[in-house]
Write a protein that holds these residues in place. Sequence first.
Motif, PDB file in Angstrom:
ATOM      1  N   VAL A   1      29.734 -42.764 -68.984  1.00  0.00           N
ATOM      2  CA  VAL A   1      29.245 -41.244 -69.015  1.00  0.00           C
ATOM      3  C   VAL A   1      28.205 -41.135 -68.150  1.00  0.00           C
ATOM      4  CG1 VAL A   1      28.629 -39.523 -70.480  1.00  0.00           C
ATOM      5  CG2 VAL A   1      30.151 -40.938 -71.498  1.00  0.00           C
ATOM      6  N   GLU A   2      27.111 -41.933 -68.304  1.00  0.00           N
ATOM      7  CA  GLU A   2      25.970 -41.681 -67.484  1.00  0.00           C
ATOM      8  C   GLU A   2      25.943 -42.068 -66.215  1.00  0.00           C
ATOM      9  OE1 GLU A   2      21.201 -42.727 -67.527  1.00  0.00           O
ATOM     10  OE2 GLU A   2      22.192 -43.522 -69.122  1.00  0.00           O
ATOM     11  N   GLU A   3      26.865 -43.229 -65.732  1.00  0.00           N
ATOM     12  CA  GLU A   3      27.138 -43.325 -64.417  1.00  0.00           C
ATOM     13  C   GLU A   3      28.164 -42.173 -63.970  1.00  0.00           C
ATOM     14  OE1 GLU A   3      29.547 -46.725 -61.572  1.00  0.00           O
ATOM     15  OE2 GLU A   3      29.371 -47.041 -64.036  1.00  0.00           O
ATOM     16  N   ARG A   4      28.868 -41.914 -64.477  1.00  0.00           N
ATOM     17  CA  ARG A   4      29.820 -40.802 -64.103  1.00  0.00           C
ATOM     18  C   ARG A   4      29.146 -39.387 -63.774  1.00  0.00           C
ATOM     19  NH1 ARG A   4      32.631 -36.698 -66.778  1.00  0.00           N
ATOM     20  NH2 ARG A   4      34.523 -35.982 -65.573  1.00  0.00           N
ATOM     21  N   GLU A   5      28.276 -39.051 -64.733  1.00  0.00           N
ATOM     22  CA  GLU A   5      27.186 -38.111 -64.619  1.00  0.00           C
ATOM     23  C   GLU A   5      26.605 -37.852 -63.204  1.00  0.00           C
ATOM     24  OE1 GLU A   5      26.368 -34.227 -65.282  1.00  0.00           O
ATOM     25  OE2 GLU A   5      27.574 -35.314 -66.702  1.00  0.00           O
ATOM     26  N   ARG A   6      25.858 -39.249 -62.983  1.00  0.00           N
ATOM     27  CA  ARG A   6      25.212 -39.374 -61.780  1.00  0.00           C
ATOM     28  C   ARG A   6      25.877 -39.358 -60.646  1.00  0.00           C
ATOM     29  NH1 ARG A   6      20.007 -41.318 -62.757  1.00  0.00           N
ATOM     30  NH2 ARG A   6      19.419 -42.213 -65.108  1.00  0.00           N
ATOM     31  N   LEU A   7      26.914 -39.874 -60.492  1.00  0.00           N
ATOM     32  CA  LEU A   7      27.737 -39.650 -59.413  1.00  0.00           C
ATOM     33  C   LEU A   7      28.462 -38.390 -59.004  1.00  0.00           C
ATOM     34  CD1 LEU A   7      30.103 -43.094 -60.105  1.00  0.00           C
ATOM     35  CD2 LEU A   7      28.654 -42.856 -58.458  1.00  0.00           C
ATOM     36  N   ILE A   8      28.675 -37.744 -60.256  1.00  0.00           N
ATOM     37  CA  ILE A   8      28.925 -36.245 -59.806  1.00  0.00           C
ATOM     38  C   ILE A   8      27.870 -35.326 -59.500  1.00  0.00           C
ATOM     39  CG2 ILE A   8      29.909 -34.204 -61.027  1.00  0.00           C
ATOM     40  CD1 ILE A   8      31.398 -36.196 -63.195  1.00  0.00           C
ATOM     41  N   GLN A   9      26.695 -35.482 -60.246  1.00  0.00           N
ATOM     42  CA  GLN A   9      25.666 -34.567 -59.740  1.00  0.00           C
ATOM     43  C   GLN A   9      24.899 -34.897 -58.523  1.00  0.00           C
ATOM     44  OE1 GLN A   9      22.496 -33.767 -62.501  1.00  0.00           O
ATOM     45  NE2 GLN A   9      23.872 -33.891 -64.220  1.00  0.00           N
ATOM     46  N   SER A  10      25.006 -36.090 -57.911  1.00  0.00           N
ATOM     47  CA  SER A  10      24.721 -36.501 -56.668  1.00  0.00           C
ATOM     48  C   SER A  10      25.533 -36.344 -55.507  1.00  0.00           C
ATOM     49  CB  SER A  10      24.364 -38.292 -56.577  1.00  0.00           C
ATOM     50  OG  SER A  10      25.757 -38.784 -56.554  1.00  0.00           O
ATOM     51  N   GLY A  11      26.819 -35.828 -55.701  1.00  0.00           N
ATOM     52  CA  GLY A  11      27.829 -35.591 -54.886  1.00  0.00           C
ATOM     53  C   GLY A  11      28.635 -36.765 -54.334  1.00  0.00           C
ATOM     54  N   ALA A  12      28.281 -37.996 -54.916  1.00  0.00           N
ATOM     55  CA  ALA A  12      29.053 -39.285 -54.396  1.00  0.00           C
ATOM     56  C   ALA A  12      30.411 -39.246 -54.777  1.00  0.00           C
ATOM     57  CB  ALA A  12      28.211 -40.309 -55.124  1.00  0.00           C
ATOM     58  N   ARG A  13      30.554 -38.511 -55.814  1.00  0.00           N
ATOM     59  CA  ARG A  13      32.138 -38.392 -56.199  1.00  0.00           C
ATOM     60  C   ARG A  13      32.493 -37.155 -57.070  1.00  0.00           C
ATOM     61  NH1 ARG A  13      34.176 -43.483 -56.978  1.00  0.00           N
ATOM     62  NH2 ARG A  13      36.118 -42.757 -57.212  1.00  0.00           N
ATOM     63  N   HIS A  14      33.764 -36.507 -56.734  1.00  0.00           N
ATOM     64  CA  HIS A  14      34.148 -35.223 -57.559  1.00  0.00           C
ATOM     65  C   HIS A  14      34.569 -35.604 -59.078  1.00  0.00           C
ATOM     66  CE1 HIS A  14      36.544 -31.718 -58.458  1.00  0.00           C
ATOM     67  NE2 HIS A  14      35.775 -31.149 -57.640  1.00  0.00           N
ATOM     68  N   TYR A  15      34.293 -34.816 -59.750  1.00  0.00           N
ATOM     69  CA  TYR A  15      34.299 -35.109 -61.275  1.00  0.00           C
ATOM     70  C   TYR A  15      36.078 -35.541 -61.368  1.00  0.00           C
ATOM     71  CZ  TYR A  15      36.568 -30.460 -62.303  1.00  0.00           C
ATOM     72  OH  TYR A  15      37.533 -29.485 -62.621  1.00  0.00           O
ATOM     73  N   SER A  16      36.939 -34.808 -60.666  1.00  0.00           N
ATOM     74  CA  SER A  16      38.093 -35.275 -60.831  1.00  0.00           C
ATOM     75  C   SER A  16      38.577 -36.586 -60.428  1.00  0.00           C
ATOM     76  CB  SER A  16      39.166 -34.171 -60.098  1.00  0.00           C
ATOM     77  OG  SER A  16      38.877 -34.306 -58.671  1.00  0.00           O
TER      78      SER A  16
END
Length: 362
Positions: free
Chosen positions: A26-41
């Motif tokens: 969860v925390e890694e996913r949140e960081r990736l999404i908020q940083s713009g590195a990955r889209h949540y989908s």
Amino acid sequence: MSFSGSYAPEDVEFLLTPIEMPSTPVEERERLIQSGARHYSELVAPEPIPDPEYLDLFQAAFKRNGPRMARAVASIALRINSDIPRNPILVSLVRAGTPVGVLLHRALLHLGCNSRHYSISIIRGRGIDTVALDTILNRHPPENIVFVDGWTGKGAIARELKQTISRYNQQRGVQLPDSLTVLNDLAGAAGLTADYDDYLIPSSILNSIVSGLISRSILNENYLNPSDFHGCVFYEEKRDMDQSQFFVDQLTPSVHQAITSPDISSAKWPIEKQKEISTKVQNFITEMIKEFNLPDSNRIKPGIGEATRAVLRRMPDRLMLRNNDSNDLKHLSHLANSRNIPIEIRPDLPFQATVIIQKLGQ
């Protein structure tokens, strides 16, 4: 590939591509999404099995609010039957829309309609699954289609639907309706609803185990081809805990009873009330953005349904509750306490609950 998940084949046809994909913490996913590195989908969050106490809270919510949900389904079914009396084609949006779509489909069959029910993906910022829509329109006329979801929070999916259907209609030369039908329109953004009060829809507090054992939809080019439906993970290993078929089977008799009740009328959603609700929500979002110094509204999750999803699969900074005594909020307090999420009591909240997501990315 189409399939019905853990539902009976006659209840729904998922136009999704099952894939095998590891979950992202969860925390890694949140960081990736908020940083713009990955889209949540592109990522899927872990979905642990709820503990026994939480499942007890689900059962209590079902007993308490199931009848209200059944009346809402019946009211909407009566309206759809009036508007499209012969062959309504329900297109629910995975996942929150799927159990609602199953119940509406059964209600319409009970009313004598030749209903069909598909469940497809729509992703904020990426749009609706056009491959799935093409498949549906190869089988059915566009004017018979009704898009269905569980509820609105800020109205992002309702707006995404309007934008993406507008583009689709221009590209395909068709006239698909672009409005959303929901049980509960907290945002004043849907075309049709049966309610606008923030109450606990029982199916909103569980994830895959009340939605056919599927993950939220996935759009990741490492796992999917452009000609594929959007993806999902099918959680076969959770079948022993699945509540999906139980939920709709238990609620269906109440829906059928409500359809014939003189107290239930066809759903209406006056434009004046929509505007009033929409203004209230937008004012609240503006206040939250200012108070918490947020760059946009994406980290604000208003309403019980959205707050629950956020606590289950995001990294909340805080959970705000209108009061701490409502039975509809006990599951949120349970989740927050189990994850050490701060709880604030705000009697002036326009919703029963709101979550603010932590800032983790840059």
